[in-house]
Design an enzyme around this catalytic site. Structure first.
Site, PDB file in Angstrom:
ATOM      1  N   ASP A   5       0.530  -1.428   0.100  1.00 13.61           N
ATOM      2  CA  ASP A   5      -0.140   0.204  -0.079  1.00 13.61           C
ATOM      3  C   ASP A   5       0.953   1.337  -0.278  1.00 13.61           C
ATOM      4  O   ASP A   5       1.742   1.521   0.544  1.00 13.61           O
ATOM      5  CB  ASP A   5      -0.973  -0.138   0.831  1.00 13.61           C
ATOM      6  CG  ASP A   5      -1.912   1.107   1.002  1.00 13.61           C
ATOM      7  OD1 ASP A   5      -2.736   0.702   0.441  1.00 13.61           O
ATOM      8  OD2 ASP A   5      -2.424   2.161   1.874  1.00 13.61           O
ATOM      9  N   GLY A   9      -0.479   7.211 -11.796  1.00 10.33           N
ATOM     10  CA  GLY A   9      -1.361   8.372 -10.436  1.00 10.33           C
ATOM     11  C   GLY A   9      -0.365   9.417 -10.389  1.00 10.33           C
ATOM     12  O   GLY A   9      -0.476  10.075 -11.438  1.00 10.33           O
ATOM     13  N   ASP A  56       2.729  10.164 -10.195  1.00  7.98           N
ATOM     14  CA  ASP A  56       3.945  10.450 -10.714  1.00  7.98           C
ATOM     15  C   ASP A  56       4.108  11.708 -11.872  1.00  7.98           C
ATOM     16  O   ASP A  56       5.540  12.776 -11.843  1.00  7.98           O
ATOM     17  CB  ASP A  56       4.355   9.247 -11.915  1.00  7.98           C
ATOM     18  CG  ASP A  56       4.718   7.914 -10.841  1.00  7.98           C
ATOM     19  OD1 ASP A  56       4.893   8.225  -9.808  1.00  7.98           O
ATOM     20  OD2 ASP A  56       5.170   6.832 -11.743  1.00  7.98           O
TER      21      ASP A  56
HETATM   22  P1  IMP Z   1      -2.197   2.830  -3.526  1.00  7.08           P
HETATM   23  O1  IMP Z   1      -1.280   1.651  -2.664  1.00  7.08           O
HETATM   24  O2  IMP Z   1      -3.101   1.713  -4.898  1.00  7.08           O
HETATM   25  O3  IMP Z   1      -3.642   2.782  -2.389  1.00  7.08           O
HETATM   26  O4  IMP Z   1      -2.256   3.798  -4.485  1.00  7.08           O
HETATM   27  C1  IMP Z   1      -3.065   5.158  -3.652  1.00  7.08           C
HETATM   28  C2  IMP Z   1      -2.738   6.078  -4.565  1.00  7.08           C
HETATM   29  O5  IMP Z   1      -1.269   6.427  -4.839  1.00  7.08           O
HETATM   30  C3  IMP Z   1      -3.063   5.661  -5.959  1.00  7.08           C
HETATM   31  O6  IMP Z   1      -4.133   6.588  -6.386  1.00  7.08           O
HETATM   32  C4  IMP Z   1      -1.624   5.381  -6.449  1.00  7.08           C
HETATM   33  O7  IMP Z   1      -2.266   6.323  -8.265  1.00  7.08           O
HETATM   34  C5  IMP Z   1      -1.150   6.360  -5.475  1.00  7.08           C
HETATM   35  N1  IMP Z   1       0.082   5.842  -6.249  1.00  7.08           N
HETATM   36  C6  IMP Z   1       0.490   5.060  -5.659  1.00  7.08           C
HETATM   37  N2  IMP Z   1       1.831   4.475  -5.767  1.00  7.08           N
HETATM   38  C7  IMP Z   1       2.436   5.768  -6.604  1.00  7.08           C
HETATM   39  C8  IMP Z   1       3.759   6.080  -7.035  1.00  7.08           C
HETATM   40  O8  IMP Z   1       5.002   4.878  -7.640  1.00  7.08           O
HETATM   41  N3  IMP Z   1       3.669   6.971  -8.397  1.00  7.08           N
HETATM   42  C9  IMP Z   1       2.525   7.846  -8.243  1.00  7.08           C
HETATM   43  N4  IMP Z   1       1.379   7.557  -7.701  1.00  7.08           N
HETATM   44  C10 IMP Z   1       1.342   6.138  -6.826  1.00  7.08           C
END
Ligand code: IMP
Length: 191
Positions: free
Chosen positions: A73, A153, A155
């Site tokens: 997560d 996300g 990035d």
């Molecule tokens: P989760 O871990 O999938 O719950 O991620 C939470 C949010 O953070 C999501 O909207 C992902 O798109 C964003 N996110 C998680 N990891 C990254 C990353 O490495 N880069 C950019 N966004 C991220």
């Protein structure tokens, strides 16, 4: 002959799989990662450590998985917004997205644009053992505008030493990223 170790990564996020497979391929030749695409319910808790632990326990209680598995997560924390979006990152990305976050950061300069990404990997070796957590963080800042075509996300708005994560290759992002660091700790533990 050295035995290959197999471990399952449970996620529906193809971008996370790509990053983790890339890193395992480059740095852990004895370890094979398999993806299991399962959309487990994610609890909304105040710390991503607790979210990861709850997800791992949910999977252990509700699925019969015979091999060691892990989930992860992640979240982005902006100090000037008191840590927002943090554990609510997925919801915030789906609702206001990068454009909304850039608007919230409007007028913030210098140090006030600092942000931290954090990943918590939860490893379950057997159903008798509590999940083990591995944490990775990276410090950067929120860019003034979205830049770059890669990644996913947040990035395009997360800038590390002048380039956004979306402007970096997977390999370059893995070297410095929250996910790269947490996953490297997991690989060292397994090795
Ligand atoms: P989760 O871990 O999938 O719950 O991620 C939470 C949010 O953070 C999501 O909207 C992902 O798109 C964003 N996110 C998680 N990891 C990254 C990353 O490495 N880069 C950019 N966004 C991220």
């Amino acid at each position: 002959m050295r035995l290959r170790k197999e471990i399952i990564f449970i996620t529906t996020n193809a971008h996370k799989v790509e990053e983790i497979m890339d890193l395992a391929y480059a740095e852990a030749e004895d370890i094979t990662i398999e993806q299991l695409e399962y959309d487990y319910p994610e609890r909304q808790l105040d710390a991503i450590e607790e979210v990861a632990r709850a997800s791992a326990n949910y999977i252990m209680e509700n699925m019969e998985i015979k091999k060691p598995f892990f989930i992860e997560d992640s979240g982005m924390f902006i100090p000037v917004l008191n840590g927002f979006p943090g554990p609510f990152s997925a919801f915030v990305f789906k609702t206001i997205g990068n454009e909304g976050l850039l608007k919230l950061m409007g007028g913030k300069r210098g140090d006030a644009r600092r942000a931290t990404f954090k990943t918590v990997v939860a490893l379950c070796e057997t159903s008798e053992k509590e999940p083990i957590l591995f944490v990775g963080t990276v410090e950067g800042k929120i860019a003034n505008a979205m830049r770059g075509e890669g990644g996913f996300g947040f990035d395009p708005i997360f800038e590390y030493k002048g380039a956004t994560f979306a402007e970096m290759s997977t390999e370059a992002k893995n070297k410095v990223s929250h996910r790269g660091k947490a996953f490297r700790k997991l690989l060292n533990y397994i090795a």
